[in-house]
Design a protein around this motif. Structure first.
Motif, short mmCIF file in Angstrom:
data_model
loop_
_atom_site.label_atom_id
_atom_site.label_comp_id
_atom_site.label_asym_id
_atom_site.label_seq_id
_atom_site.Cartn_x
_atom_site.Cartn_y
_atom_site.Cartn_z
N UNK A 4 1.08 -1.24 -0.08
CA UNK A 4 0.06 0.02 -0.02
C UNK A 4 0.67 1.17 0.08
N UNK A 5 2.03 1.12 0.59
CA UNK A 5 2.78 2.28 0.56
C UNK A 5 3.94 2.60 -0.41
N UNK A 6 3.59 1.32 -1.47
CA UNK A 6 4.75 1.39 -2.43
C UNK A 6 6.04 1.13 -2.34
N UNK A 7 6.13 0.39 -1.28
CA UNK A 7 7.56 -0.16 -1.18
C UNK A 7 7.93 -1.71 -1.73
N UNK A 8 8.06 -1.56 -2.85
CA UNK A 8 7.99 -2.86 -3.61
C UNK A 8 9.21 -3.74 -3.00
N UNK A 9 10.47 -3.36 -2.54
CA UNK A 9 11.32 -4.02 -1.78
C UNK A 9 10.90 -4.72 -0.63
N UNK A 10 10.11 -3.86 0.04
CA UNK A 10 9.87 -4.41 1.61
C UNK A 10 8.83 -5.40 1.40
N UNK A 11 7.90 -5.17 0.63
CA UNK A 11 6.69 -6.23 0.06
C UNK A 11 7.52 -7.47 -0.33
N UNK A 12 8.50 -7.52 -1.08
CA UNK A 12 9.06 -8.48 -1.61
C UNK A 12 9.82 -9.37 -0.13
N UNK A 17 10.05 -13.39 4.41
CA UNK A 17 9.86 -13.87 5.91
C UNK A 17 8.73 -14.77 6.02
N UNK A 18 7.50 -14.47 5.37
CA UNK A 18 6.59 -15.22 5.18
C UNK A 18 6.68 -16.77 4.76
N UNK A 19 7.47 -16.95 4.09
CA UNK A 19 8.12 -18.26 3.34
C UNK A 19 8.98 -18.88 4.49
N UNK A 20 9.61 -18.25 5.12
CA UNK A 20 10.23 -18.64 6.19
C UNK A 20 9.53 -19.09 7.34
N UNK A 21 8.58 -18.43 7.69
CA UNK A 21 7.48 -18.75 8.86
C UNK A 21 6.76 -19.79 8.38
N UNK A 22 6.24 -20.20 7.21
CA UNK A 22 5.32 -21.12 6.84
C UNK A 22 6.05 -22.36 6.68
N UNK A 23 7.47 -22.21 6.43
CA UNK A 23 8.35 -23.59 6.47
C UNK A 23 8.49 -24.06 7.87
N UNK A 24 8.80 -22.94 8.67
CA UNK A 24 9.12 -23.25 10.17
C UNK A 24 8.03 -23.97 10.85
N UNK A 25 6.66 -23.62 10.49
CA UNK A 25 5.38 -23.94 11.13
C UNK A 25 4.61 -25.40 10.19
N UNK A 26 5.67 -25.58 9.28
CA UNK A 26 5.07 -26.82 8.75
C UNK A 26 3.94 -26.71 7.80
N UNK A 27 3.77 -25.71 7.32
CA UNK A 27 2.69 -25.36 6.58
C UNK A 27 3.17 -25.67 4.97
N UNK A 28 3.44 -26.85 4.54
CA UNK A 28 4.27 -27.19 3.40
C UNK A 28 3.68 -26.57 2.10
N UNK A 29 2.46 -26.66 1.92
CA UNK A 29 1.76 -26.29 0.54
C UNK A 29 2.14 -24.90 0.35
N UNK A 39 10.38 -15.68 -4.53
CA UNK A 39 11.49 -15.51 -5.61
C UNK A 39 11.13 -14.66 -6.74
N UNK A 40 9.88 -14.61 -7.17
CA UNK A 40 9.71 -13.81 -8.22
C UNK A 40 9.64 -12.08 -7.90
N UNK A 41 8.98 -11.88 -6.66
CA UNK A 41 9.10 -10.52 -6.15
C UNK A 41 10.50 -10.07 -6.06
N UNK A 42 11.39 -10.73 -5.23
CA UNK A 42 12.54 -10.36 -5.07
C UNK A 42 13.48 -9.96 -6.35
N UNK A 43 13.57 -10.95 -7.33
CA UNK A 43 14.07 -10.98 -8.44
C UNK A 43 13.46 -9.58 -9.34
#
Length: 184
Positions: A4-12, A17-29, A39-43
Motif C-alpha cells: 500500500x505504501x509502494x515499497x516494492x522491496x519491503x513487500x518482496x 519472511x512469510x515463506x520462512x515462517x510457513x516452512x518453520x510451522x510445517x505449512x508445506x503447501x 522468489x519472483x518479487x525479489x528478482x
C-alpha cells in the motif's frame, strides 16, 4: 502495508519472511507457494541475494516433506548461487548440511559426509550449536552407513548432548530424520 505504501522491496522481503515462517510451522503447501511468490518479487526488485537465500528454505521444505530429491536439487542450486568465496557462512553451512543429509538418504554416504564436514566447519566457525548438532547427527548416520559403529556412537552421543543443552528434540520438523534417529 508495504504494498500500500509502494515499497516494492519491503513487500518482496515480507514474502521472504512469510515463506520462512510457513516452512518453520510445517505449512508445506503454503510455504511452497510463498517461496514461488517471494522468489519472483525479489528478482523483480533486483534483490537476487535474498532470492538466492530462499533456496535454503526450499531445500529444508523438501527434507521436511521427505522429498530428498527436492532437498538435494535446492541445496545444490543454492550453493551454486552462493559461492563459498563470498565469505558467507550461515546459509552455505545450512545448505551443505541439507545436501549432506539428502545425499546420505539417497545412499551417497561418502558425498554426504564430505558435505556435512564442510557444513560442520562453517557452523563451528559461527558457534551455531543447532547446526553443529545437526551435522554431528548426519555424520553419525553416515558413519553407521559405512559400518563405522564406534564413530557413529561417538558422533550420536556428541549430538545428543548438544540437543539436550539446546532443550529441543533432534531435527525439529523432519520426520524422515526422526525415524533415522530412533532406528540408530
Amino acid at each position: 502495508m508495504a504494498k500500500d505504501l509502494g515499497h516494492a522491496r519491503m513487500y518482496a522481503r515480507g514474502y521472504f519472511y512469510y515463506c520462512q515462517a510457513l516452512t518453520a510451522t510445517r505449512r508445506h503447501g503454503e510455504a511452497a507457494a510463498a517461496w514461488q511468490r517471494a522468489t519472483s518479487l525479489l528478482r523483480e526488485v533486483g534483490d537476487t541475494k535474498t532470492a538466492d537465500i530462499l533456496y535454503m528454505y526450499l531445500a529444508q521444505l523438501g527434507l521436511m516433506q521427505g522429498d530428498v530429491n527436492q532437498c538435494l536439487r535446492a541445496s545444490q542450486e543454492g550453493l551454486r548461487r552462493m559461492p563459498i568465496v563470498s565469505g558467507e557462512r550461515w546459509c552455505s553451512g545450512h545448505l551443505y548440511s541439507l545436501a549432506g543429509i539428502a545425499q546420505f538418504l539417497k545412499g551417497e554416504t561418502e558425498r554426504g559426509s564430505i558435505a556435512l564436514r564442510k557444513a560442520l566447519a562453517m557452523r563451528q566457525e559461527l558457534g551455531d550449536l543447532t547446526g553443529i548438532a545437526y551435522c554431528l547427527n548426519g555424520l553419525g548416520f553416515a558413519a553407521a552407513g559405512q559400518d563405522r559403529f564406534r564413530r557413529a556412537a561417538w558422533l550420536q552421543g556428541a549430538s545428543s548432548a548438544l540437543w539436550h543443552r539446546l532443550r529441543t528434540p533432534p531435527f525439529p520438523g523432519a520426520p524422515v530424520l526422526d525415524e533415522l534417529a530412533e532406528d540408530g
